[in-house]
Design a protein around this motif. Structure first.
Motif, PDB file in Angstrom:
ATOM      1  N   CYS A 174      51.635  58.150  37.952  1.00  0.00           N
ATOM      2  CA  CYS A 174      50.701  57.733  38.998  1.00  0.00           C
ATOM      3  C   CYS A 174      50.766  58.761  40.117  1.00  0.00           C
ATOM      4  CB  CYS A 174      51.085  56.353  39.511  1.00  0.00           C
ATOM      5  SG  CYS A 174      50.238  55.927  41.023  1.00  0.00           S
ATOM      6  N   MET A 175      49.633  59.319  40.478  1.00  0.00           N
ATOM      7  CA  MET A 175      49.634  60.415  41.440  1.00  0.00           C
ATOM      8  C   MET A 175      49.948  59.960  42.858  1.00  0.00           C
ATOM      9  SD  MET A 175      49.342  62.662  39.302  1.00  0.00           S
ATOM     10  CE  MET A 175      49.401  64.112  40.289  1.00  0.00           C
ATOM     11  N   VAL A 176      49.752  58.695  43.152  1.00  0.00           N
ATOM     12  CA  VAL A 176      50.127  58.191  44.477  1.00  0.00           C
ATOM     13  C   VAL A 176      51.645  58.007  44.513  1.00  0.00           C
ATOM     14  CG1 VAL A 176      49.734  56.429  46.216  1.00  0.00           C
ATOM     15  CG2 VAL A 176      47.928  56.964  44.591  1.00  0.00           C
ATOM     16  N   ASP A 177      52.144  57.462  43.428  1.00  0.00           N
ATOM     17  CA  ASP A 177      53.570  57.191  43.346  1.00  0.00           C
ATOM     18  C   ASP A 177      54.369  58.493  43.390  1.00  0.00           C
ATOM     19  OD1 ASP A 177      55.777  55.417  42.912  1.00  0.00           O
ATOM     20  OD2 ASP A 177      55.931  56.283  40.901  1.00  0.00           O
ATOM     21  N   TYR A 183      42.495  66.069  44.491  1.00  0.00           N
ATOM     22  CA  TYR A 183      42.138  66.040  43.075  1.00  0.00           C
ATOM     23  C   TYR A 183      42.180  64.648  42.456  1.00  0.00           C
ATOM     24  CZ  TYR A 183      42.889  71.055  43.615  1.00  0.00           C
ATOM     25  OH  TYR A 183      42.835  72.353  44.045  1.00  0.00           O
ATOM     26  N   PHE A 184      42.864  63.723  43.088  1.00  0.00           N
ATOM     27  CA  PHE A 184      43.015  62.393  42.476  1.00  0.00           C
ATOM     28  C   PHE A 184      42.672  61.292  43.470  1.00  0.00           C
ATOM     29  CE2 PHE A 184      45.893  65.340  40.383  1.00  0.00           C
ATOM     30  CZ  PHE A 184      45.540  65.191  39.055  1.00  0.00           C
ATOM     31  N   ARG A 185      41.669  61.531  44.294  1.00  0.00           N
ATOM     32  CA  ARG A 185      41.310  60.562  45.328  1.00  0.00           C
ATOM     33  C   ARG A 185      40.959  59.202  44.730  1.00  0.00           C
ATOM     34  NH1 ARG A 185      39.833  62.407  50.433  1.00  0.00           N
ATOM     35  NH2 ARG A 185      39.359  60.713  51.846  1.00  0.00           N
ATOM     36  N   ASP A 186      40.318  59.224  43.567  1.00  0.00           N
ATOM     37  CA  ASP A 186      39.913  57.949  42.949  1.00  0.00           C
ATOM     38  C   ASP A 186      41.125  57.046  42.693  1.00  0.00           C
ATOM     39  OD1 ASP A 186      40.594  59.983  41.231  1.00  0.00           O
ATOM     40  OD2 ASP A 186      39.634  59.055  39.495  1.00  0.00           O
ATOM     41  N   GLU A 187      42.263  57.682  42.354  1.00  0.00           N
ATOM     42  CA  GLU A 187      43.455  56.857  42.108  1.00  0.00           C
ATOM     43  C   GLU A 187      43.921  56.168  43.393  1.00  0.00           C
ATOM     44  OE1 GLU A 187      46.826  58.185  39.928  1.00  0.00           O
ATOM     45  OE2 GLU A 187      45.596  59.284  38.486  1.00  0.00           O
ATOM     46  N   TRP A 188      43.817  56.895  44.498  1.00  0.00           N
ATOM     47  CA  TRP A 188      44.196  56.300  45.788  1.00  0.00           C
ATOM     48  C   TRP A 188      43.289  55.110  46.073  1.00  0.00           C
ATOM     49  CZ3 TRP A 188      47.428  58.504  49.901  1.00  0.00           C
ATOM     50  CH2 TRP A 188      48.179  59.619  49.462  1.00  0.00           C
ATOM     51  N   GLU A 189      42.000  55.304  45.853  1.00  0.00           N
ATOM     52  CA  GLU A 189      41.054  54.237  46.153  1.00  0.00           C
ATOM     53  C   GLU A 189      41.269  53.025  45.247  1.00  0.00           C
ATOM     54  OE1 GLU A 189      37.670  57.194  48.001  1.00  0.00           O
ATOM     55  OE2 GLU A 189      37.400  56.408  45.983  1.00  0.00           O
ATOM     56  N   GLN A 190      41.593  53.294  43.979  1.00  0.00           N
ATOM     57  CA  GLN A 190      41.871  52.166  43.088  1.00  0.00           C
ATOM     58  C   GLN A 190      43.078  51.367  43.565  1.00  0.00           C
ATOM     59  OE1 GLN A 190      42.028  54.543  39.627  1.00  0.00           O
ATOM     60  NE2 GLN A 190      39.934  54.098  38.996  1.00  0.00           N
ATOM     61  N   HIS A 191      44.089  52.090  44.065  1.00  0.00           N
ATOM     62  CA  HIS A 191      45.272  51.392  44.583  1.00  0.00           C
ATOM     63  C   HIS A 191      44.913  50.534  45.791  1.00  0.00           C
ATOM     64  CE1 HIS A 191      47.751  54.087  42.153  1.00  0.00           C
ATOM     65  NE2 HIS A 191      48.772  53.303  42.423  1.00  0.00           N
TER      66      HIS A 191
END
Lengths: 642, 208
Positions: free
Chosen positions: A461-464, A540-548
């Motif tokens: 997970c790119m946020v993690d 590069y992975f903003r969508d993952e942040w938004e999903q979180h």
């Protein structure tokens, strides 16, 4: 004790080398066994002892040489050994294999097939070290000699041509010529910054103030990077030789080797090397009979990541707390005790003898136009072949990860690679084909750093992972500057909240604001680059942040607070395994009854997920958990029933 | 005599002696750059980064701490560009994360000036306010008053704090110098150094 003859001229060195070579019988088998830190951890010490015992038992004493070497690179496959002269590599050697190696390979000359490297894709077996894909695409200028020498024996290093660069520099070249050669070679600092080494040397040489100092930086503290350590452990004389040549060019008579306390083997290795070089007259007063004198001291630094920064390292050598200095004056001009001090990474120093011997042109032909030579990467994370990789600059990330690294583990999908240690950025798949050199990596928001390379797959997970690196830096920040100390504190708290599903949408903007402030204002490179993981993760992975934040789900199923474990009743074989192993007693069921997880009790440790043999345990994120099967404990459908 | 160089601060030509910092040059010319950890006569420390200014060098713009950056011939300095104002606002808010909102009138005035919300990040630090921004002025002032410091930093990163060294407590002459220089208006110099020694942080925060 052995009588040591001091080398008092270049001819003496040549003579000694010939004597050493004459003593050796080239047909005599040599077992090179890696006793670097990685292989020791995997049990190499026991194997080494067993090999020595076995040789004695088989009456082969004096007929086989055993050489204890430093890191051989492919740490994943350790403990490893290479048998010369055939160069047969054996991997994952266990104590019970030793007698077979001696009886079969050494005595009968046959191979022990099961210990050879087998390509996981083609199934081909490598009978020589060069056939292994991991080594085939490498150019091991610095690390290659690790297999040929015992780091604790200076004669091994002299045998392979060691210290001839020093002889050449001191007796055939003026300090200016040495400096000019290094400048022409385009060598750039291997510690991460990529500053031209020749120019740094020149600055120190021309700076006012005496005495001048030269320093080796071996303080590497990045998670997952260990090449400085491996080089220092496996070939300390190459670093030392480079340092002496550098001191000659710069005009320094005192050197320091800064090794972190956590690298005991590296410190021992370089200390032994220094003592031996002094005994042989290659260090100390009147080196090799010339009028040049130089001495070196080892400084063991109490592990602090920030002490890898040049001015902090120098403050630490002075005996103070390792904190970066506020002045905008280069340490090359005012370093230790405000005297001109030239600090280079150990890889940079170890490259110097090669440049002096083979010439600047030879060196410039390796690598790319602006980044010449080779670079050592420690390839770690979710790749098949982890270990130390030395390649010419300009190789693509794809070749590094897929050709040398053997691709992603367990056939998973590649997601990102982080270069340059904890303050490097994440590089997504679309940039895999860029050539790796100092400038290209900076362009896409990362950096070369000291060569760490952490590969991440789809389960990351790119946020993690951004949170992980921020926490690492929070721990390592010296705490002097407000934006770094408090900024990291706030960032860590925000990221933990996002990973726990408590994020707010404005957190993204706040994060960017703090990250920008840190990047712009901070004093040292640690602080200025600390925001890189966050900024590239966001880029590069903003969508993952938004999903979180918005959907409260973790697409990689990694953030514990955002996932639930669930047993698929269709797949569950009611084997009772997870039920017995669950530390929280959260799994209910019985023999022949489908198991289910009581979500209230589940502590999300993942034990059931790991041990289920039928892949019945699933991670769900952002989905509703299906209710437990009817009647709480239904009897599993038996075969033949409807 | 020292060489005099000319530089440009906020479109005004300023002359300064070689070796002076941007901050000193600006002050000499009667221009103000706000600071937190700087104090006249003490060695610059560069910890608060509040005096950051934007400089233009070789066509590239860069943010530097003006208290440490030496003046150079022809240097162009902007002390209040929109970027700098934004940075100072964030730094004030970050400084108050662990120090809390109840700081000196100087900091509160700065917060008003830069439109900073001192309570913005308070919830991110779970500890009671320390009232200390770790600018190090008291430590540096103590060294210069006593030739040796009775107080100093301990800990790293977020665990960094100022402590009175018990074995050196005898040095403390309750000279109050540390209190005079504290930008948050709180130090402990009125305390007599009797064991058990208080941690300055606790004293600052009013904890017993």
């Amino acid at each position: 004790m052995k009588e040591v003859k001091r080398i008092s001229s270049p001819e003496d060195l040549k003579k000694l080398r010939q004597e050493i070579r004459a003593k050796k019988d080239s047909s005599k088998p040599i077992i090179s066994i890696c006793v670097g830190t990685g292989c020791i951890a995997l049990g190499a010490t026991k194997i080494l002892k067993d090999i020595k015992d076995e040789i004695k038992k088989s009456g082969l004493e004096g007929k086989v040489d055993v050489r204890e070497t430093g890191c051989l690179g492919i740490c994943e496959q350790g403990p490893m050994l290479i048998i010369y002269p055939e160069e047969i590599p054996y991997f994952k050697v266990k104590p019970e294999d030793v007698s077979e190696i001696i009886s079969k390979t050494i005595i009968e000359g046959q191979l022990v097939e099961r210990l050879l490297y087998k390509d996981p894709e083609t199934g081909e077996v490598a009978k020589e070290i060069g056939e292994i894909p991991f080594y085939k695409h490498q150019l091991r200028l610095l690390l290659g000699n690790n297999a040929n020498i015992n780091p604790k024996n200076i004669e091994d290093y002299i045998e392979i041509g060691g210290y001839s660069a020093l002889a050449k520099a001191v007796f055939q070249m003026t300090p200016d010529q040495v400096l000019e050669e290094v400048k022409r070679s385009n060598l750039r600092g291997r510690g991460g910054g990529g500053f031209p080494t020749g120019i740094k040397w020149e600055t120190t040489r021309n700076a006012l103030g005496e005495p001048k100092y030269v320093i080796v930086n071996c303080d590497q503290g990045d998670p997952g990077a260990f090449m400085d350590r491996a080089l220092m452990e496996g070939n300390p004389h190459s670093v030392l030789e480079g340092l002496i040549i550098g001191a000659y060019a710069i005009g320094a008579n005192q050197g320091f080797v800064y090794v972190r306390e956590e690298y005991p083997l590296a410190a021992e290795s370089i200390s032994t090397a220094i003592t031996q070089a002094e005994e042989y007259g290659l260090l100390g007063e009147n080196i090799m009979g010339s009028c040049f004198s130089f001495s070196v001291r080892v400084h063991r630094g109490a592990g602090a990541f920030v002490s890898g920064e040049s001015s902090a390292l120098m403050t630490a050598i002075e005996g103070k707390v390792g904190e970066p200095r506020p002045k905008y004056v280069h340490t090359a001009v005012k370093g230790i005790w405000d005297k001109p001090s030239c600090l280079n990474n150990d890889k940079t120093w170890a490259t110097i003898p090669l440049i002096i011997l083979k010439g600047a042109e030879w060196f410039r032909n390796i690598g790319t136009k602006d980044s010449s030579g080779t670079m050592i990467f420690s390839l770690v994370g979710k790749v098949n072949n982890t270990g130390l990789v030395e390649v010419p600059m300009g190789i693509t990330l794809r070749d590094l990860i897929f050709k040398i690294g053997g691709g992603i583990r367990d056939g998973k999908k590649f997601k990102a690679v982080q270069t340059g240690g904890p303050s490097g950025g994440f590089i997504p798949e679309q940039y895999l084909d860029i050539p790796v050199d100092f400038d290209e990596l900076v362009k896409i928001g990362s950096m070369m750093g000291s060569g760490g390379m952490v590969v991440m797959d789809e389960d990351t997970c790119m946020v993690d992972v951004a949170r992980y690196f921020v926490d690492f830096l929070l721990e390592e920040s010296c705490g002097k500057c407000i934006p770094c100390r408090e900024g990291l504190r706030v960032l860590s708290s925000i990221l933990s909240d996002i990973c726990a599903g408590k994020g707010k949408i404005e957190d993204i903007q706040t994060t960017e604001e703090i990250a920008e402030t840190m990047r712009e204002t901070l004093l040292c490179a640690l602080g200025r680059t600390a925001a890189n993981p966050i900024l590239t993760s966001l880029k590069y992975f903003r969508d993952e942040w938004e999903q979180h934040i918005i959907e409260k789900r973790c697409p990689a199923n990694a953030c514990k607070a955002l996932i639930d474990f669930y047993i698929n009743p269709e797949k569950c074989q009611a084997c009772l395994l997870c039920l017995k192993e669950c530390p929280a007693g959260a799994i209910q069921g019985d023999k022949d009854k489908v198991h289910w997880i009581d979500q209230e009790k589940c502590i999300k440790c993942g034990t059931c997920y790991e041990i289920c043999n039928f892949h019945a345990v699933k991670k769900l994120s952002g989905e509703a958990i299906p209710p437990p099967p009817e009647g709480m404990k239904p009897i599993r459908k038996l075969k033949g029933e409807n | 005599m020292k060489k005099v160089i000319t530089l440009q601060i906020d479109d005004k030509e300023v002359k300064a002696e070689e070796g002076k910092t941007i901050l000193e040059a600006a002050q000499h010319a009667g221009m103000e750059i706000p600071t937190l950890c700087w104090y006249e006569g003490l060695e610059p420390y560069g910890a608060c980064r509040f005096c950051s200014v934007e400089i233009e060098k070789k066509g590239r713009s860069q943010v530097v701490a003006s208290c440490c950056y030496p003046t150079e011939e022809g240097l162009k300095v902007k002390t209040r560009s929109p970027k700098i104002v934004k940075i100072r606002k964030t730094i004030l808010e970050l400084a108050a994360t662990s120090a809390g909102e109840d700081v000196s009138s100087k900091m509160r005035a700065l917060a008003c000036e830069y439109n900073a919300d001192l309570s913005r990040f308070r919830s991110n630090a779970p500890l009671p306010p320390t009232k200390c921004i770790l600018c190090g002025l008291c430590v540096r002032r103590c060294i210069e008053a006593n030739w040796e410091s009775a107080i100093g930093f301990i800990g790293r990163g977020i665990y960094r704090c100022i402590a009175l060294f018990p074995e050196k407590a005898g040095l403390c002459s309750t000279c109050s110098y540390c209190r005079d220089v504290c930008p948050t208006g709180r130090t402990c110099s009125t305390f007599g150094p009797r064991p058990p020694f208080p941690r300055v942080n606790d004293v600052l925060a009013g904890r017993k």
